[in-house]
Design a protein around this motif. Structure first.
Motif, PDB file in Angstrom:
ATOM      1  N   GLN A 338      39.038  38.909  49.016  1.00  0.00           N
ATOM      2  CA  GLN A 338      40.299  39.578  48.700  1.00  0.00           C
ATOM      3  C   GLN A 338      41.201  38.813  47.740  1.00  0.00           C
ATOM      4  O   GLN A 338      42.333  39.235  47.496  1.00  0.00           O
ATOM      5  CB  GLN A 338      41.060  39.869  49.995  1.00  0.00           C
ATOM      6  N   SER A 339      40.735  37.714  47.221  1.00  0.00           N
ATOM      7  CA  SER A 339      41.562  36.967  46.273  1.00  0.00           C
ATOM      8  C   SER A 339      41.835  37.803  45.027  1.00  0.00           C
ATOM      9  O   SER A 339      41.008  38.603  44.590  1.00  0.00           O
ATOM     10  CB  SER A 339      40.864  35.666  45.873  1.00  0.00           C
ATOM     11  N   GLN A 340      43.035  37.637  44.482  1.00  0.00           N
ATOM     12  CA  GLN A 340      43.390  38.281  43.231  1.00  0.00           C
ATOM     13  C   GLN A 340      44.537  37.508  42.596  1.00  0.00           C
ATOM     14  O   GLN A 340      45.281  36.799  43.264  1.00  0.00           O
ATOM     15  CB  GLN A 340      43.790  39.733  43.440  1.00  0.00           C
ATOM     16  N   ASP A 354      47.737  42.955  37.283  1.00  0.00           N
ATOM     17  CA  ASP A 354      46.781  42.271  38.148  1.00  0.00           C
ATOM     18  C   ASP A 354      45.630  41.737  37.302  1.00  0.00           C
ATOM     19  O   ASP A 354      45.212  42.389  36.328  1.00  0.00           O
ATOM     20  CB  ASP A 354      46.196  43.229  39.188  1.00  0.00           C
ATOM     21  N   VAL A 355      45.096  40.571  37.689  1.00  0.00           N
ATOM     22  CA  VAL A 355      43.901  40.046  37.039  1.00  0.00           C
ATOM     23  C   VAL A 355      42.960  39.504  38.110  1.00  0.00           C
ATOM     24  O   VAL A 355      43.396  39.085  39.190  1.00  0.00           O
ATOM     25  CB  VAL A 355      44.225  38.931  36.017  1.00  0.00           C
ATOM     26  N   ASP A 356      41.676  39.521  37.817  1.00  0.00           N
ATOM     27  CA  ASP A 356      40.700  38.923  38.719  1.00  0.00           C
ATOM     28  C   ASP A 356      40.995  37.436  38.887  1.00  0.00           C
ATOM     29  O   ASP A 356      41.360  36.748  37.919  1.00  0.00           O
ATOM     30  CB  ASP A 356      39.291  39.086  38.157  1.00  0.00           C
ATOM     31  N   ALA A 357      40.806  36.934  40.103  1.00  0.00           N
ATOM     32  CA  ALA A 357      41.059  35.520  40.375  1.00  0.00           C
ATOM     33  C   ALA A 357      40.408  35.147  41.693  1.00  0.00           C
ATOM     34  O   ALA A 357      40.080  36.018  42.508  1.00  0.00           O
ATOM     35  CB  ALA A 357      42.555  35.227  40.416  1.00  0.00           C
ATOM     36  N   TYR A 395      35.058  38.608  38.594  1.00  0.00           N
ATOM     37  CA  TYR A 395      35.047  38.669  37.136  1.00  0.00           C
ATOM     38  C   TYR A 395      33.616  38.637  36.611  1.00  0.00           C
ATOM     39  O   TYR A 395      33.077  37.587  36.255  1.00  0.00           O
ATOM     40  CB  TYR A 395      35.861  37.514  36.559  1.00  0.00           C
ATOM     41  N   GLN A 396      32.985  39.795  36.593  1.00  0.00           N
ATOM     42  CA  GLN A 396      31.626  39.927  36.082  1.00  0.00           C
ATOM     43  C   GLN A 396      31.558  41.152  35.178  1.00  0.00           C
ATOM     44  O   GLN A 396      32.088  42.213  35.508  1.00  0.00           O
ATOM     45  CB  GLN A 396      30.627  40.065  37.228  1.00  0.00           C
TER      46      GLN A 396
END
Length: 514
Positions: A338-340, A354-357, A395-396
């Motif tokens: 659930q990280s973001q 929002d960004v992937d993280a 992030y893929q």
């Protein structure tokens, strides 16, 4: 001499006779991955823990948003201090000046009422001047960037327009005897007229000027994990120095995060990365008056503070800090799933995107630059256009494009406009105001090619992007572009660590300095 696009002539402007030389506890570094997988090593150079740790009681777990990935309490490292009062950032409606209080001084240059005349392209207006600096520039740190670490190439270079049409350019040199922080004073024709030696043994982490020519430097002592704002007279003489301190964190290194210094409303704002005493990463915002008195805006801000900017808007009398986080605020629950991350104003919101993280240093967005605009701001960054995917493997199959967004003076965030849609990764974005309602935006493609474009107030590209790689470049994630008092867009850069050749780029507005 200068060279325009497609025609490069190198001319060294040396130091002339009589040139003024004014002297003036770490964590283990491991995050337990979910599902019994091997732990993730979050250490950077020196073994500093880049991930969340232990130490919250049950009540604090609820505040922090849920369990840690290893089943323990989710720890922000240092409990956030109360948010800065609204008037610290000068937001609308916060307060008006008292009878004995002057209106905020406007350090934003007046915007010419036009862009370039018809038929004069950016490439025709781009000029570069080469100057021989007094010492070779320090190389850049290897920092956390997009989903991993990458070299910034060159230590930060800061460009500060002055009201008399001259310019300060600040940088750090490295020699066998150690570091030296410099501020080079250039005249209106970008010729070197003075080299101010600001400090020996310290790195320059920010530079800002006052309307009367006094200026401040953010000076970092790596060995002592200390950072100072030092004020100088217009001729480069040191007047005072104030160390910026928090009881529970310190500026231990800059292989994660950034540092920025801005001036407005009679004070300096310093926004920079810090490492907590319990082994975690964030940022702090400080205010320092022209007499050297320090006050804390916030002691612990954006986690882990992957990249930041800070600017003052003279017309609005407001500061605006912006950060990219790889975890908080935004993440609730198990890090693995659930990280973001996201881009946030004022360390807690409003949110831009929002960004992937991964809550472990991995993040898929990076701030480029922030420019004062009519009634607000223009923010540029690179990030992915595809929707957010939560979790440490999110992030893929995505890539980085250039985002542009307008922010109003009340911090209302507009819609993101994507200036690029290529399959290549764009980065190192910067923006400066151009005329009354346009902007010059620059970015890199694939880490090499440099592009310039002219964009309107709604983010529509009016011209370009133009490939200027043969003539002009700029640094990596160093917020380089500035609008000068006559409307020119100006910046400075070194090509690589150790170079003494300093390059000054200008996109000419057509207005003379006066």
């Amino acid at each position: 001499m200068r060279h325009a696009l497609g025609w490069r002539m190198k001319v060294a402007v040396g130091l002339a006779t009589g040139l003024a030389l004014a002297t003036a506890g770490c964590g283990e570094g491991l995050l337990q991955a979910p599902g019994g997988a091997p732990p993730i090593d979050l250490r950077l150079d020196g073994g500093h823990d880049r991930g969340p740790g232990d130490g919250l009681d049950a009540a604090e777990v609820a505040e922090a948003g849920g369990p840690r990935a290893d089943g323990g309490a989710m720890d922000r490292g240092v409990r956030p201090q109360p948010d800065t009062a609204l008037d610290d950032l000068g937001r609308p409606g916060d307060r008006g000046p008292t009878e004995d209080q002057a209106l905020p001084e406007d350090m934003s240059p007046p915007a010419p009422d036009r862009g370039p005349p018809a038929g004069e392209a950016l490439s025709d207006r781009l000029e570069v001047t080469d100057i021989e600096a007094p010492a070779g520039v320090q190389g850049g740190a290897t920092s956390w960037r997009i989903w991993g670490r990458g070299s910034l190439g060159v230590a930060p270079v800061f460009t500060v327009p002055l009201p008399d049409c001259s310019t300060l350019v600040g940088y750090t040199s490295r020699a066998p005897e150690g570091l030296v922080a410099w501020a080079l004073h250039l005249d209106a024709a970008d010729r070197l007229i003075a080299a101010h030696r600001l400090a020996d043994g310290l790195a320059l982490r920010g530079l800002a000027a006052e309307p009367d020519g006094h200026f401040g430097a953010l000076l970092w002592d790596d060995a002592g994990d200390a950072i100072h704002v030092r004020r100088f007279s217009p001729d480069g003489q040191a007047l005072w120095s104030t160390e910026l301190r928090n009881p529970d964190n310190r500026p231990d290194d800059f292989d994660i995060g950034d540092s920025r210094l801005a001036f407005g409303d009679g004070r300096y704002g310093a926004y920079y990365h810090v490492h907590s005493n319990t082994g975690h990463e964030g940022d702090t915002l400080k205010w320092v008056t022209t007499e050297g008195a320090e006050r804390t805006g916030w002691g612990w801000g954006c986690s882990h503070s992957m990249s930041t900017v800070l600017r003052f808007h003279g017309e609005l009398g407001q500061f605006l800090p912006v950060c990219v986080t790889d975890c908080f605020p935004g993440t609730n629950g198990d890090f693995g799933a659930q990280s973001q991350g996201g881009i946030y104003l004022n360390h807690r919101g409003p949110k831009v995107i929002d960004v992937d993280a991964g809550c472990n240093g991995s993040v898929a967005g990076e701030i480029g630059s922030l420019a004062p605009a009519a009634g607000g701001w223009a923010l540029t960054f690179n990030a992915h256009q595809a929707p957010l995917t939560q979790g440490q493997r999110g992030y893929q199959g995505k890539n980085q494009d250039v985002g542009f967004v307008r922010i109003q003076g009340n911090n209302q965030v507009g819609a993101v406009v994507w200036l690029t849609t290529t399959p290549e990764d764009e980065a190192d974005v910067s923006v400066a105001r151009w005329g009354a309602a346009e902007f010059v935006v620059g970015w890199t493609v694939g880490g090499q090619g440099h592009r310039l474009a002219r964009v309107d107030d709604a983010g529509r590209i009016l011209e370009g992007p133009v490939d200027v790689s043969a003539t002009a470049r700029w640094g990596k994630r160093d917020d380089p572009f500035r609008q000068h008092v006559n409307g020119d867009v100006i910046w400075a850069w070194f090509d690589r660590g150790g170079d003494t050749a300093l390059h000054i780029g200008r996109v000419r507005s057509g207005d003379a300095c006066r």
